[in-house]
Enzyme design. Structure first.
Site, short mmCIF file in Angstrom:
data_model
loop_
_atom_site.label_atom_id
_atom_site.label_comp_id
_atom_site.label_asym_id
_atom_site.label_seq_id
_atom_site.Cartn_x
_atom_site.Cartn_y
_atom_site.Cartn_z
CG ASP A 147 3.76 -1.25 4.68
OD1 ASP A 147 3.09 -1.15 3.30
OD2 ASP A 147 2.62 -0.51 5.70
CD GLU A 155 4.00 5.52 4.66
OE1 GLU A 155 4.54 4.16 4.51
OE2 GLU A 155 3.16 5.68 5.35
CG ASP A 202 -0.22 0.27 2.59
OD1 ASP A 202 0.42 -0.36 3.43
OD2 ASP A 202 -0.70 1.28 3.25
CE1 TYR A 251 -4.53 2.77 4.19
CE2 TYR A 251 -3.38 0.56 5.01
CZ TYR A 251 -3.58 2.17 4.59
OH TYR A 251 -2.50 2.59 3.99
#
Length: 498
Positions: free
Chosen positions: A97, A481, A94, A245
C-alpha cells in the site's frame, strides 16, 4: 591400469603407485565439486542479498535520488506533513500500500542496522547499499521526532488508501499525519524509533561521526519521552494505525528493547538497570509487534561474559532455540510444513521465518565467541554450527529449495511470484502510462491475469501455506504481499551465510 591391477590381484609398486595417483585424482575431483557447490551457493546468497536490499528502493516514499536503481518508481508523497505544518517527506511504504506506518518502519530500520552491526563485514559491495537503506529510514525518523515531546506515528489515512488501487505517484487520498504527544502518548512506536536511532547511530559511528551523534542524541530524547509519558498509540491514534498495526503485546517490550539498544550504544548503566528492572515475559515471540525474544538475544552478547547478569536472558535465549529446532524434545513454539518451512500462526508467515532465523544466526555468533553449546535435553546438544545449518535450510527453502521449486523472492531464480499484491508493481509505471490514474483506475490491473508489469526485485512475499502450496494471486494478500519487515532480517541472515 588400476582396474587391471585389482583384477589380477597384483601388488607391485607400479600398481600401488597408480592406485595412489588415482585416489588423489578422485579426492581432488570430489573437492572440486564441493568447492564449486560452495562457490555456487555463496554466489546465490550474494545475489539474493543484493536483490533483498534493492527491494527497499521500491518501497521509498518521497523525492527519489539520482542513484535510484528501480527506475520505474518515481517521486511520491512530496507534501507529507503539510497538514500539520511539518516536513514529513521520505521514509518507506510498509508493504503493498502507500501508507507510512512508523511502528513497523522503525522495526525494519532497527533490523537493517542490527544486520550491518553483526554481519556488515560479509556484505561486500552491498554494505554501502545497506547503509543507504538505513539512512533512508533514519533521515525520515529525524523529521518525525523533530518536535520535542511528540512523535509522528503514521502518515496517510489507511482506510482511504486501502479503498483505492493507485500508484504511489498518483495517490490523492488523504495524507493525514497521526502524532502521539504527552497528552496522547504512544510508547511502543516512540520506543521502537528510539531503538532504531540508537542501533543506526552505531552503524554510522565510523563513517559519519556527526550524523551518528545526532541519531544517538535524538534516540535518548525520544526514549525519555516514550518512558515518561506511557501509553499505547492504538488508544490515541488508533484510526491511523489499527487494525493494521495495533500493538497486541503491550508497549513495555519496546521500552525494554529501546533501553537495551541505548545501553549497547552508550554503555550507560541506567539503561542496563532499566532492562533488568523491567524484564518482559514472553520467550518465543519476535517481530514488528513483539520484541521479547530479540531482547534476550541482544542482551546475551554482553551477559555471556558476565555470569552475574546472565539470568534470565541467556536461559530464555536457550529456551527459544530449543523451542524452534525440530530435533529438540522441548515444547515447540513453531510448526513445520512437510517441506520443512518454519510456521507460526497468522498471515504473512515468512515474517516469522526471517525474523527467527535472524535471531538464531546472531545467537550462533555469540555462542561461538564464548564456546557455548545448548543442552535441550534427551542428548540433544545444540552447537553454533547446528544453528547455522538450520537457518541455511530456511533460507534455501525461501530461495527455491522447496516442494514447488518456487523462489519466494521476486526476481530470484527461474520461478518466482508474478502477481504480487503491490500497487506500484501491479499498475503500469509512469514511463509506460504517464496519465494520472484515479482511485479505482487501477482496479482493472489488479483483476488482470497477466503478470505484474513492474518487477519489484528482491521483494519477499508472505509465502506458502502450511502444506507448501502457494497461490500466485493478488487477492491472496497473506501469501502474495511483500513487506519491509520480512526483508530486513533476511538481509542479516543472508550476510551471515556469506
Amino acid at each position: 591400469m588400476l582396474a587391471s591391477c585389482y583384477l589380477l590381484h597384483l601388488h607391485s609398486s607400479t600398481c600401488l603407485s597408480d592406485s595412489v595417483d588415482v585416489m588423489v585424482l578422485i579426492l581432488a575431483w570430489l573437492l572440486a565439486i564441493a568447492t564449486a557447490q560452495t562457490f555456487a551457493s555463496q554466489n546465490n546468497y550474494k545475489d539474493a542479498l543484493s536483490k533483498c536490499l534493492l527491494f527497499f528502493e521500491g518501497q521509498r516514499s518521497g523525492k527519489l535520488p539520482p542513484s535510484q536503481r528501480l527506475t520505474w518508481r518515481k517521486d511520491s508523497a512530496l507534501k507529507d506533513g503539510s497538514d500539520i505544518g511539518r516536513d514529513l517527506v521520505g521514509g518507506y511504504y510498509d508493504a503493498g500500500d502507500n501508507v507510512k506506518f512508523n511502528f513497523p518502519m522503525a522495526f525494519t530500520t532497527t533490523m537493517l542496522s542490527w544486520s550491518v552491526l553483526e554481519f556488515g563485514n560479509s556484505m561486500g559491495a552491498d554494505h554501502e547499499h545497506a547503509l543507504e537503506a538505513i539512512r533512508w529510514g533514519t533521515d525520515y525518523f529525524l523529521k518525525a521526532t523533530s518536535v520535542p515531546d511528540s512523535v509522528v506515528g503514521a502518515v496517510g489515512d489507511p482506510n482511504g488508501d486501502h479503498t483505492c488501487w493507485q500508484r504511489p505517484e498518483d495517490m490523492d487520498t488523504p495524507r493525514t499525519s497521526y502524532v502521539v504527544t504527552k497528552e496522547k502518548p504512544g510508547s511502543e512506536v516512540s520506543a521502537e524509533i528510539a531503538a532504531a536511532l540508537a542501533a543506526s547511530s552505531m552503524v554510522f559511528k565510523d563513517s559519519d561521526k556527526g550524523y551518528s551523534a545526532l541519531l544517538l542524541k535524538r534516540s535518548i530524547e525520544v526514549f525519555e519521552f516514550a518512558d515518561k509519558y506511557k501509553g499505547s498509540y492504538g488508544d490515541n491514534i488508533g484510526s491511523g494505525v489499527c487494525p493494521f498495526y495495533c500493538d497486541f503485546s503491550g508497549y513495555m517490550d519496546e521500552l525494554v528493547w529501546g533501553a537495551a539498544w541505548l545501553y549497547k550504544a552508550t554503555n550507560t548503566p541506567d539503561y542496563w538497570n532499566y532492562v533488568r528492572n523491567n524484564i518482559v515475559g514472553d520467550v518465543t515471540e519476535f517481530g514488528w509487534d513483539s520484541k521479547h525474544a530479540g531482547i534476550n538475544v541482544l542482551v546475551s552478547q554482553w551477559a555471556m561474559t558476565d555470569p552475574n547478569n546472565s539470568n534470565p536472558f541467556i536461559p530464555k535465549a536457550d529456551q527459544l532455540v530449543c523451542s524452534i529446532l525440530p530435533e529438540s524434545p522441548a515444547q515447540k513454539s513453531v510448526t513445520y510444513s512437510p517441506g520443512g518451512l518454519l510456521f507460526k500462526p497468522g498471515g504473512s508467515n515468512l515474517q516469522h521465518t526471517t525474523s527467527l532465523s535472524f535471531l538464531l544466526s546472531v545467537y550462533a555468533g555469540y555462542m561461538k565467541a564464548n564456546n557455548k553449546v545448548i543442552d535441550c535435553g534427551n542428548n540433544v546438544v545444540v552447537t553454533p554450527a547446528k544453528l547455522v545449518d538450520f537457518t541455511k535450510g530456511q533460507v534455501d527453502y525461501i530461495l527455491g529449495k522447496n516442494p514447488l521449486g518456487m523462489s519466494y523472492m521476486v526476481g530470484f531464480g527461474q520461478k518466482f511470484p508474478q502477481k504480487i499484491h503491490h500497487r506500484g508493481s501491479v499498475i503500469p509505471s509512469i514511463d509506460q502510462h504517464p496519465q494520472h490514474i484515479e482511485c479505482h483506475g487501477g482496479d482493472e490491473y489488479f483483476k488482470s491475469n497477466s503478470p505484474n508489469p513492474n518487477l519489484l526485485t528482491g521483494a519477499i512475499v508472505g509465502g506458502p501455506a502450511e502444506n507448501d502450496t502457494f497461490e500466485d494471486s493478488r487477492s491472496n494478500v497473506a501469501q502474495s504481499e511483500p513487506t519491509t519487515y520480512i526483508n530486513a532480517p533476511f538481509v542479516g541472515v543472508l550476510a551471515a551465510l556469506l
